[in-house]
Design an enzyme around this catalytic site. Sequence first.
Site, mmCIF file in Angstrom:
data_model
loop_
_atom_site.group_PDB
_atom_site.id
_atom_site.type_symbol
_atom_site.label_atom_id
_atom_site.label_comp_id
_atom_site.label_asym_id
_atom_site.label_seq_id
_atom_site.Cartn_x
_atom_site.Cartn_y
_atom_site.Cartn_z
ATOM 1 N N CYS A 401 11.277 1.676 1.752
ATOM 2 C CA CYS A 401 9.971 1.063 1.973
ATOM 3 C C CYS A 401 10.111 -0.342 2.573
ATOM 4 C CB CYS A 401 9.146 1.092 0.696
ATOM 5 S SG CYS A 401 7.389 1.151 1.071
ATOM 6 N N HIS A 530 9.311 6.479 -0.973
ATOM 7 C CA HIS A 530 10.115 6.123 -2.154
ATOM 8 C C HIS A 530 10.793 7.392 -2.681
ATOM 9 C CE1 HIS A 530 8.658 1.980 -2.918
ATOM 10 N NE2 HIS A 530 7.612 2.406 -2.264
ATOM 11 N N GLU A 532 13.001 7.754 -4.773
ATOM 12 C CA GLU A 532 13.370 7.661 -6.194
ATOM 13 C C GLU A 532 12.370 8.369 -7.115
ATOM 14 O OE1 GLU A 532 12.467 5.155 -4.241
ATOM 15 O OE2 GLU A 532 11.355 3.576 -5.273
HETATM 16 N N1 GLN Z 1 5.060 -4.440 1.447
HETATM 17 C C1 GLN Z 1 5.366 -3.283 2.242
HETATM 18 C C2 GLN Z 1 4.108 -2.519 2.629
HETATM 19 O O1 GLN Z 1 3.099 -2.658 1.977
HETATM 20 C C3 GLN Z 1 6.321 -2.394 1.523
HETATM 21 C C4 GLN Z 1 5.752 -1.778 0.284
HETATM 22 C C5 GLN Z 1 6.795 -1.212 -0.643
HETATM 23 O O2 GLN Z 1 7.972 -1.538 -0.521
HETATM 24 N N2 GLN Z 1 6.378 -0.401 -1.581
HETATM 25 O O3 GLN Z 1 4.138 -1.750 3.533
#
Ligand code: GLN
Length: 602
Positions: A401, A530, A532
Site C-alpha cells: 500500500c 494488503h 496480510e
Molecule cells: N496513504 C495511502 C493511501 O491512502 C496508503 C494507505 C495505506 O497504506 N493503507 O492511499
Amino acid sequence: MKYILVTGGVISGVGKGVIASSIGAILKCCGIEVTAIKIDPYLNIDAGTFSPYEHGEVYVLDDGGEVDLDLGNYERFLNVTLHRENNITTGKIYQQVIDRERHGDFMGKTVQVVPHITDAIQEWVERVAEKPVSDTGKTPEVCIIELGGTVSDIESVAFLEAFRQFQYRIKRENFCVTHVSPVLQPKTTGDHKTKPTQASIQELRRLGLNPDIIICRSEKPIRNSTKQKISNFCNVASAQVICVPDLESIYEVPVHMEKYGIAKYLIERLELGIFPLLPIEKYMKPWIDLGKIMTQPKYETTVAIVGKYTKLEDAYTSILKALTHAGNEVGCRVNVKFIDSSNLEQHMRLMEPAMYHNAWYNLSISDCVVVPGGFGIRGVSGKIDACKWCRESKTPFLGICLGFQVAVIEFGRNVLGLTEANSTELCKTSNHPVIIEMSEHNNGQMGGTMRLGRRLTVFKDSTEGSKIRRLYGDKRNIYERYRHRFEVNPDYVEEYEKNGMYFVGVDSDQKRMEIFELEDHPYYIGVQYHPEYLSRPMNPSPPFVGLLSAAENRLESYLSQECKVLSAEQLDSDEEYLDTKQTSSTNHCEDSSSAYSSSSLS
Ligand code: GLN
C-alpha cells in the site's frame, strides 16, 4: 444456535481473543460450523478512524468493514470470512437505537438502556450469528461472542445485562460462559495469586452470569492446588478450570486447550448432538501438524519492517502473522526487526547519529524488507531511502500500500530522473505527481470513505513469467483486500514500464495499477492491496511466501515445485532444506535472472 460468551477479568490484553478463537477452532475440528462476534464497548462506530498507536492495526474485511484487529484472529483461526456486523460497538448500537427513535419507532415511549439498548444488542447478536461465514455457505451452529475489556468496565454493563436476559430467553443448553482471567505471580511472593480472578468472577456473578469454564492465563503453568482453590471459590468444577500458560506460538493454544477436553465438555453442555469419537490426534491433526512445522524451522530469516508505528507491535499484527504463516510454508523462523523509518533519514545523521547508524545497520543485516502501509508524511523519506537501498543492493523487498507508493516515488526520482516525483498525499504541488488521489474516494469525511475491501486484480496479458503471478499459482484473476485513497498516476505508467518497473496486476477496468514487479532483481514487488489480511495459518499469502523464499535464495526452487505447501511429514523427511541452508549465502543475486523479457511484460 448455540452461544459461547467469552468475558475477561482483571486486565485486558491477556489473549482473550486467542482463547475465544481457539475454542472455535476446536469446535470446527469436530465438524461444527462456527461464527464469531466481537463486541467492543467503545463509542466509535468502527475502527476506521483509530490511530494504530492507540489500538493497533485497523483490520479490513471483504465487505470493506474497518474493524478491530481481533476479527483477524477469528478469520485466521476459523478460516472464515466475517462481515462488518460481526464487530459490534456501543456506537453502532446507540446509532441504531437513536435512528429508530428519530423515525418514531418507539411510539412516544421513553427510550432507555434497559430495555431498548439491551434488546437491540440481543437482536443484533441473534441476527448476525445466523449469517454464513464459511465457503460451505451453511448457517453456523455455534456463535462465539467475545466481550472486549473486562467485566468491571463501566462500558460493559449494558452488554452484560443484555446477556443476563438472553441466557434465560434462549435456555440453558444454548448458552454458556467462559471467563478468561490472568493469574498473576508477583515476584515478591513467588506464588500464583488467585484473588484478582476470584474478584472478577464475583463481579460477573453479581451481574447475573455464572462461568462454565474458567481460563487462567499465566506466564508459567499453575499448580493443581491453585486450580482447586479457584474451583472452590468460584463454583466451577476443577476440570473446567483450565490453565493456558504463555506458549511459544498462539497456534499451539487450540491443541493445548483441547488436551483438557474442551470439545467433550462443550458438546455435552450445549447438547451439540455429536461426539468426537476419534482420538485427539485425528480430529486436531491440522493444528498438531502446524505446531510440528512451526517448531522445526530449517532456516532463520531476518525481516526488517520499515514503518512509522514501530513502537507498538499490534500496529502490524496481520503482517507479523502473515510472515509467520509464510515462514511455516518455506520452513523458516522469522526474526523481525522493526525499524522506525524516521531514523533512516539524512537529518538524523547529525541529530541522533547512534539511532541513525543503528537503523541503517539493522536494515543492512536483514535478509529482506517489508515497507508496510501507512498514512501521512512522517517517516516517508526514510521509507524512500529504504526502497532505494533494497533496489540497489538487490535485497528482497515487499512494499504494501503506502510501501508500494513510496517505491514508485523512489523509482521515479532515482531511475526516471523525476527529482520531484511525489504523492499528492504528501505534497500537493509536486511537478511530478506520480501518485494521485482517487477523487471518488474523497467526500470530505474520514470514516469508511476509502477504497475498501475485497476487489479483483487481473494479471495483464503476457505476464505469465512474472514471479508474483507464478506465486499466485499462475492464476489470471486474484482477489485481495484494499484500504487506500491514493493510486499510481496512469500518465506515468509507460515511462515506468520502459525502464523496468512493470505494473503486472491491474484492476478489472485496467485503469488502476495494483502490483508492480521490477526486472533484474531477485524480488522487488509492490502491491497496492494488503495481502496480510487474507493470510491464513494453513493458507499463507503468496507475496510473503515469495519474499521469504527469495530471502533464502530459494524462490526459483519454490516456484518450480508448483507452490506446493509442505506437510509436516514432508518436512520430517526433506533433506533438501538442510542442504540448501548450508549452501545458501547472503548473496541475493543468484536468483536474480529475470524470469521474463522486458517486451513480454510491457
Ligand atoms: N496513504 C495511502 C493511501 O491512502 C496508503 C494507505 C495505506 O497504506 N493503507 O492511499
